[in-house]
Structure formats: C-alpha cells, structure tokens
Design an enzyme around this catalytic site. Sequence first.
Site, mmCIF file in Angstrom:
data_model
loop_
_atom_site.group_PDB
_atom_site.id
_atom_site.type_symbol
_atom_site.label_atom_id
_atom_site.label_comp_id
_atom_site.label_asym_id
_atom_site.label_seq_id
_atom_site.Cartn_x
_atom_site.Cartn_y
_atom_site.Cartn_z
ATOM 1 C CG HIS A 87 -1.813 1.201 1.264
ATOM 2 N ND1 HIS A 87 -2.991 1.239 0.561
ATOM 3 C CD2 HIS A 87 -1.705 2.400 1.877
ATOM 4 C CE1 HIS A 87 -3.566 2.410 0.732
ATOM 5 N NE2 HIS A 87 -2.809 3.133 1.528
ATOM 6 C CG ASP A 166 -11.729 3.812 5.935
ATOM 7 O OD1 ASP A 166 -11.184 4.719 6.578
ATOM 8 O OD2 ASP A 166 -11.579 3.656 4.714
ATOM 9 N NE ARG A 173 -9.643 10.859 8.747
ATOM 10 C CZ ARG A 173 -8.822 10.059 8.070
ATOM 11 N NH1 ARG A 173 -9.226 8.889 7.630
ATOM 12 N NH2 ARG A 173 -7.582 10.425 7.854
ATOM 13 C CB SER A 188 -8.242 5.419 7.216
ATOM 14 O OG SER A 188 -8.617 5.425 5.881
ATOM 15 C CE LYS A 192 -8.907 2.382 3.217
ATOM 16 N NZ LYS A 192 -9.120 3.775 2.924
#
Length: 449
Positions: A87, A166, A173, A188, A192
């Site tokens: 990620h 999320d 947010r 967050s 995921k």
Amino acid sequence: MSDSSFNPVPLIRKKRDSQSLSDTEIERLIRAYTDDQIPDYQMSAFLMASFLNGLSDAEAAALTRAMLYSGIVLDLRDIPGTKVDKHSTGGVGDKLSLILAPIVASCGVPVPMISGRGLGHTGGTLDKLESIPGFTVDITLERYREILEAEQMVLAGQTEDIAPADKRLYALRDVTATVESIPLIAGSIMSKKLAEGIDALVLDVKFGSGAFMKKKEDAVRLAETLVGIGEEFGKETIAYLTNMEQPLGYAVGNWLEVKESIEGLQGDGPADVMEISHLLAGTMIHLGKQAATIEEGIEKSRRAVSDGSAFRKWVDIVRAHGGDTRVIEAPDRYNYAEFRQPVRSPKSGYITAMDAFAMGMVSLELGAGRRSKEAAVDPAAGFILRKKVGDYVEQDETFAVLHTNNDSMLKPCGEAMINAISISAEKPEASGTVALRVDRSGIHEQFAQ
Ligand code: URA
C-alpha cells in the site's frame, strides 16, 4: 447489534480532555456511528478532538479493529501461498502497483490488491487501471477469489462490504479538515488492508511536497504507527519511507502512467520508478516466502523483468479483468489526448526543485483527477516530464508536455508548471529515492536496495 441507548457525549468529552478511551468505548462509538445511531455532528466532534489531542497506539489499534470488523474480513486461507499486498500513502506519478504486483505474482507470491481512486492531487490505481479499455475493477468477491487463484494476483476496488465504517468516516474527515491525522490515517489504511485477507504487508510511506505527510519526521511516525498496527494483528509489516519531492518517473496521468509502467515491465522504466519497484517487490517476494532475504527477493524481481515473465503476467491479468490486451502489447496504438502542448523553460540552468503538489494539481486540472467525488476522469489527460530535478535545461527548451482533451486548461496549466519548477546556476545535490525502512525491530537507515 444496534445500541440505541448509547450516549457518545462522555466519550467525546474524554477525548476533548486528552484522556484515553478503552477498546470497548471505541468499538461502541464506531458501531453506533456505522449503525446510524449517532449523527455526523457528534462524530465530527470526536474526530476533531482526536485530531487535536491524538490517539495512543492502543486507541489507534482499537479504532482499526472496530473499522475492520464493521464489514467482512476475507478469508483466503484455502488459496495456497502467503498472500502479500503493498500500500502507498499516495503520491504524484505513483504507478508502482502496476509494476510490482505482476512482478511479485510472477515470482509465485499471491497479491490480493484492493486499491483506491485518486484523492486530491494524488492519483489512484483504480483510475489508472480503468484507462485500459474494458478493464473492470468492479468485481464480485467470488470473481476476486477466482482471479487470485488462477493468476496469483487480483486488482479490485473497495466494495460496500469492506470496512464500511472507514468509508463513512473518511467522507466525514474529508469535509471536517481531519484527514491529516497520523492515527486516523493509519486506522483507515490498515482497516482496509487487513480486510483483504493478507498474511503480510509492505508499505510505501511517502514524504515531501507531493505527499500527504510533508515532513519526513511525520512520515516516520506514520510508518511506525502502521507497522505497529500490522504487527498487532499478526501480519508481518515492513514500511519504506520514499521521497515524493518531485513526481515519480516522467509520466503523470492515468493512461500515461500505465504506458510508463508497461515500459518498466519491459525493462525500460525510469531509474527512480524501477529502484523503488524492485525494492518493494523484493520485500514482498521475501515476505511471501519465495526468497530467503530481501536481497534475494530483489534479484528475483529484476530477473522477472529481464526474462519477460512479469510482463506476460501483466497481460494475463489485464485479460482476466476484461481489458484490451492489444493496447498493453502495443501501447502506441492507444488514442492519445486531442491536445498536446510543450511547456518551455523561462531560463537556462539546473532544475533544483519541483513542487510535486502543484504538478499533481496540474494533472487534476488537465482532467486526470476529480474536483468533486462524482466527476469523471479523462484517462488520456496528464503530462510527461522531459526533465527532472538535477537536469540542465536551456532557456525555451521543453521540460514537460501537457496532454488534455480540454484545451481551455492548457494556458493556466502551462503557467502552473513553470511556477512549479525552480532553476539555478548551481547543480543541486542528488537526494536519495528511499530514505529508510521501518519494521518490527525499529528504524533502519542502512539496508539492501
Ligand atoms: N488513504 C486512506 O486510505 N486513508 C486515509 O486516511 C488517508 C489516505
């Protein structure tokens, strides 16, 4: 189970007064919000209190757990192999997933990858994939498993079932100025990633003008928080801090980046892109138990590019997702943007800096990103750099070429590109691409690359 008697005010007050919340309190708060038991204004107050006063590591882990279990957690244990994903915290010109995922899959490590769309000035993997005609990322979970099993790799978008808390919190947010909080970002991202059914994770935490974390020390703290959460959930997690002071590679924009990633898979990618791709891919190959060390993983990664197996895997993946493999095999046949305009340097000298954030905004304005959540992106829009930091440029020499189907943006975007570069008579010192590695044993400044 919904909890209509739940009153969030004492919890908001606690966070406002910098006290810690227990795991149960955080779990109840997130569940109540996901079940529509508390309104956005109370959750907003909690988010702002958390933004200002911070969350402890234990609170960040509890938040991640609550968001993770707000939806389904994929169980991929029946698919052989150690599943590893990567990620990135987001950047400009960041096409690394498109290069490293086929490399890693071709080395025998399954890569279940759930990606996002462009956010603000940063691009998103899903938008890049969808610039390939026919490529679909909206697949059922059944198809997700099928592709992963058949191809060792799958690329999909977040469904309604994955970390729904999320999804709602992120949208809140976004409109309450509470995005740039280390524990909130970490929760967050990790909720995921952990829902994907992975066994291990590699993180590319970016710092610099084109990243969400502008300062290196904040990126280090984010990396430590992400690694801490991953390890807490029993997933080996390794993070690298990488430089986002200028766009990655030369291409920025969805199809332009796909094209550059094809060049990378064919052994002809830009040096910075390939350096990080091999480092991250090598680490994934090691975590996926197909290499005894990261160094050996990097060797395997380089071989997968040079012997053509990574590119062949990419073609198979594009086919499995319904994409037109002819444009992958002959990218020059693809329809380019209608308008292309060179941007010329106002003076001679060395390029000492590029404002990657401003350049990301140029790409967005040319059509590659979204001004509102619902807006469509132009797959062909973006720009190609001809020069990077450290290169010499003559006055009036082209340093970038804009691509767009909206010619009204050419003038302002050309000006913005000129304003985004700094030129000086002195050659700047080269700054490294990868700054450091963070793993469960701590921060490492020296490591294999
Ligand atoms: N990416 C995410 O998924 N979440 C954040 O909060 C920021 C970046």
